[in-house]
Design a protein around this motif. Structure first.
Motif, mmCIF file in Angstrom:
data_model
loop_
_atom_site.group_PDB
_atom_site.id
_atom_site.type_symbol
_atom_site.label_atom_id
_atom_site.label_comp_id
_atom_site.label_asym_id
_atom_site.label_seq_id
_atom_site.Cartn_x
_atom_site.Cartn_y
_atom_site.Cartn_z
ATOM 1 N N LYS A 1 0.812 -1.222 0.000
ATOM 2 C CA LYS A 1 0.000 0.000 0.000
ATOM 3 C C LYS A 1 0.841 1.266 0.000
ATOM 4 O O LYS A 1 0.310 2.362 -0.156
ATOM 5 C CB LYS A 1 -0.844 0.054 1.292
ATOM 6 C CG LYS A 1 -2.195 -0.588 1.199
ATOM 7 C CD LYS A 1 -2.993 -0.265 2.460
ATOM 8 C CE LYS A 1 -3.414 1.175 2.555
ATOM 9 N NZ LYS A 1 -4.822 1.446 2.393
ATOM 10 N N SER B 1 -7.987 -0.622 3.992
ATOM 11 C CA SER B 1 -8.677 -0.520 2.713
ATOM 12 C C SER B 1 -7.692 -0.837 1.580
ATOM 13 O O SER B 1 -6.501 -0.529 1.678
ATOM 14 C CB SER B 1 -9.272 0.878 2.554
ATOM 15 O OG SER B 1 -8.290 1.865 2.802
ATOM 16 N N HIS C 1 -6.166 12.774 2.494
ATOM 17 C CA HIS C 1 -6.377 11.344 2.369
ATOM 18 C C HIS C 1 -7.468 11.246 1.320
ATOM 19 O O HIS C 1 -8.104 12.232 1.011
ATOM 20 C CB HIS C 1 -6.861 10.833 3.721
ATOM 21 C CG HIS C 1 -6.488 9.404 3.963
ATOM 22 N ND1 HIS C 1 -5.265 9.045 4.436
ATOM 23 C CD2 HIS C 1 -7.171 8.264 3.794
ATOM 24 C CE1 HIS C 1 -5.230 7.733 4.568
ATOM 25 N NE2 HIS C 1 -6.372 7.229 4.185
#
Ligand code: TXA
Ligand code: MG
Length: 312
Positions: free
Chosen positions: A50, A138, A221
């Motif tokens: 990520k 996520s 974000h």
């Protein structure tokens, strides 16, 4: 690669998890990037894949409250919330049992753990068959919009084994409540409204600004490519438009979060529509005002982060 939900794909996903590899997993909120919560190697892979800062801890997913007993110290308020809202889009932060076997990397060295039981048949049956706990942020590159469809996951991680589930139904990440202090604190608004939680445990302290308490809540974000302009009753020339409620505007550059102003529908459409409009070659994206009540609080929170100056 996207794998439709068959017995073979299901078994393959479990073999990968056991080997310390990662899979894309549907939950009712957003897709998760899942790995075995006890294997440091798997957790390290999550951070690396990520490109996530290692100070930002992960949520641990299980399929029953009892599955967390040896890892966290429960209290009365946590019990009450778990009983009412689990399985579902609620994450509880509790003191970590010093003897917990979960990867320390997963909780980024904090003495607390964030836990939840997802309400999605694929996630739940996988957790049951796997028989352990799964860490899953996520399934998007750090700082990007969360994925609500399997192909969103594939766009960010083309080589990942993605288990297909129906679209996520909530569309926003879980609400996070910190229960490590004397009074419960709302760390992240999300799929369950503050009002519903307060009806069970009384008033929640406002989101903490302390970077230690909520390390993942960086201001910028969910950043789309296009700049966002919020609370816009109509688009300016050259802007795409994300409407809410009746709008005279129709066309390729206007999408409607919910024509009849249903906040649940708007939440479930939010990330998908932002992704779609972000693909246009316009110069910006204007978003209609969304009321600050119920799920609208979490929607506004994500929109403000998406609109924040980058790199904060
Ligand atoms: O709906 C969801 O919660 C999704 C699905 C996949 O379950 N997961 C998700 O994970 O949104 P992620 O990593 O994108 O967000 C987790 C948030 C971060 O803001 C992180 O800082 C916070 O949870 N968190 C995790 N552990 C924590 C802890 N011990 N104390 C405080 N915050 C914590
Ligand atoms: Mg995230």
């Amino acid at each position: 690669m996207i794998h439709p939900f068959t017995l073979k794909a299901f078994e393959e996903a479990i073999v990968l998890l056991r080997k310390g590899e990662l899979i894309g997993l549907p939950t009712e909120t957003v897709y998760g990037l899942a790995g075995d919560a006890t294997q440091d190697q798997a957790i390290a892979r999550i951070f690396e894949t990520k490109n996530r800062p290692s100070f930002n801890p992960l949520i641990i997913h299980g399929n029953s409250p009892a599955a967390f007993n040896e890892h966290v110290i429960w209290n009365e308020k946590a019990d009450a919330l778990a009983q009412i809202f689990w399985p579902g889009p609620l994450t509880l932060v509790l003191p970590r049992q010093p003897s917990s076997s979960l990867s320390l990397l997963a909780s980024a060295g904090l003495d607390s753990l964030a836990i939840r039981i997802p309400h999605h048949p694929v996630a739940l049956s996988l957790l049951e068959a796997f028989g352990g706990l799964i860490a899953a942020p996520s399934a998007n590159l750090s700082g990007k919009v969360s994925p609500t469809q399997s192909h969103h996951v594939q766009e960010d991680f083309p080589d990942l084994f993605i288990l297909e589930g129906k679209d996520t139904s909530i569309g926003l990440e879980s609400t996070i409540i910190d229960l490590t202090g004397t009074s419960p604190e709302l760390l992240r608004p999300g799929g369950i409204s503050r009002e519903d939680i307060e009806a069970v445990v009384g008033p929640l302290a406002p989101p903490s600004t302390s970077s230690i308490k909520s390390p993942g809540l960086l201001k910028s974000h969910y950043a789309p490519r296009l700049p966002l302009r919020l609370n816009a009753s109509s688009p300016l020339e050259g802007e795409a438009y994300l409407a809410f409620g009746e709008t005279p505007l129709k066309g390729p550059h206007t999408l409607n979060l919910s024509e009849n102003k249903n906040l649940q529908e708007a939440a479930s459409n939010l990330f998908r529509m932002i992704r779609l409009l972000d693909k246009t070659s316009l110069k910006g994206m204007a978003v209609a005002p969304i009321p600050l009540i119920g799920l609208g609080v979490a929607i506004n929170d994500r929109l403000e982060r998406a609109a924040a100056p980058r790199g904060l």
